[in-house]
Design a protein around this motif. Sequence first.
Motif, mmCIF file in Angstrom:
data_model
loop_
_atom_site.group_PDB
_atom_site.id
_atom_site.type_symbol
_atom_site.label_atom_id
_atom_site.label_comp_id
_atom_site.label_asym_id
_atom_site.label_seq_id
_atom_site.Cartn_x
_atom_site.Cartn_y
_atom_site.Cartn_z
ATOM 1 N N ALA A 166 -11.268 -10.148 8.200
ATOM 2 C CA ALA A 166 -9.981 -10.589 8.745
ATOM 3 C C ALA A 166 -9.030 -9.410 8.917
ATOM 4 O O ALA A 166 -7.831 -9.594 9.066
ATOM 5 N N GLY A 167 -9.581 -8.196 8.862
ATOM 6 C CA GLY A 167 -8.772 -7.000 9.046
ATOM 7 C C GLY A 167 -8.431 -6.261 7.773
ATOM 8 O O GLY A 167 -7.962 -5.123 7.829
ATOM 9 N N SER A 168 -8.642 -6.879 6.609
ATOM 10 C CA SER A 168 -8.292 -6.217 5.353
ATOM 11 C C SER A 168 -9.116 -4.966 5.107
ATOM 12 O O SER A 168 -8.619 -3.995 4.530
ATOM 13 N N ASP A 169 -10.381 -4.977 5.549
ATOM 14 C CA ASP A 169 -11.209 -3.788 5.376
ATOM 15 C C ASP A 169 -10.656 -2.630 6.212
ATOM 16 O O ASP A 169 -10.559 -1.498 5.742
ATOM 17 N N ASP A 170 -10.240 -2.909 7.442
ATOM 18 C CA ASP A 170 -9.611 -1.875 8.273
ATOM 19 C C ASP A 170 -8.261 -1.458 7.705
ATOM 20 O O ASP A 170 -7.890 -0.283 7.760
ATOM 21 N N ASP A 171 -7.516 -2.420 7.145
ATOM 22 C CA ASP A 171 -6.234 -2.101 6.519
ATOM 23 C C ASP A 171 -6.422 -1.180 5.322
ATOM 24 O O ASP A 171 -5.611 -0.272 5.095
ATOM 25 N N LEU A 172 -7.484 -1.400 4.547
ATOM 26 C CA LEU A 172 -7.759 -0.523 3.413
ATOM 27 C C LEU A 172 -8.024 0.902 3.892
ATOM 28 O O LEU A 172 -7.469 1.861 3.352
ATOM 29 N N LEU A 173 -8.847 1.047 4.926
ATOM 30 C CA LEU A 173 -9.110 2.388 5.464
ATOM 31 C C LEU A 173 -7.829 3.033 5.996
ATOM 32 O O LEU A 173 -7.603 4.226 5.794
ATOM 33 N N ALA A 174 -6.971 2.250 6.644
ATOM 34 C CA ALA A 174 -5.695 2.780 7.157
ATOM 35 C C ALA A 174 -4.780 3.211 6.010
ATOM 36 O O ALA A 174 -4.147 4.268 6.075
ATOM 37 N N ALA A 175 -4.725 2.409 4.951
ATOM 38 C CA ALA A 175 -3.891 2.760 3.796
ATOM 39 C C ALA A 175 -4.400 4.030 3.125
ATOM 40 O O ALA A 175 -3.607 4.909 2.753
ATOM 41 N N LEU A 176 -5.723 4.144 2.994
ATOM 42 C CA LEU A 176 -6.286 5.363 2.402
ATOM 43 C C LEU A 176 -6.024 6.575 3.280
ATOM 44 O O LEU A 176 -5.776 7.671 2.769
ATOM 45 N N ALA A 177 -6.060 6.393 4.613
ATOM 46 C CA ALA A 177 -5.745 7.502 5.527
ATOM 47 C C ALA A 177 -4.293 7.940 5.374
ATOM 48 O O ALA A 177 -3.983 9.135 5.446
#
Length: 135
Positions: free
Chosen positions: A53-64
């Motif tokens: 639902a996008g949380s996995d991409d959000d995690l990568l964005a937050a880590l970036a």
Amino acid sequence: MDSEMHSYRTGGRETVRDITGDCAGFVEGRGDGLLQVFVPHATAGIAIIETGAGSDDDLLAALADLLPADDRWRHRHGSPGHGRSHVMPALVPPYATVPVLDGRLALGTWQSVCLVDLNVDNAERQVRLSFLGAA
């Protein structure tokens, strides 16, 4: 305690890989206990998050945002920003423990067990699954 190693190919890009199915298969039929998930790498972690639902991409964005892939890192071998991959396990630890009830993972409705890998220099990862049964 019973333990086995699983191999995952993460490729040449940052990734959050759902490994819940492998975890569920490992504990199936084992009764009550604890599943320990551990990645024996200095540049990868295990997260329990919602996926799809996008949380996995959000995690990568937050880590970036927190750990930019630039030249600020003292650990400099490998690809640009490689040093951040060595800092990431302080934020996304290399382990997680999941309760197992009647041979099933006791995860919440939207929770998944995921391998988190920012290290584009190492495309092959190992994850150890260990089951400790109830006495």
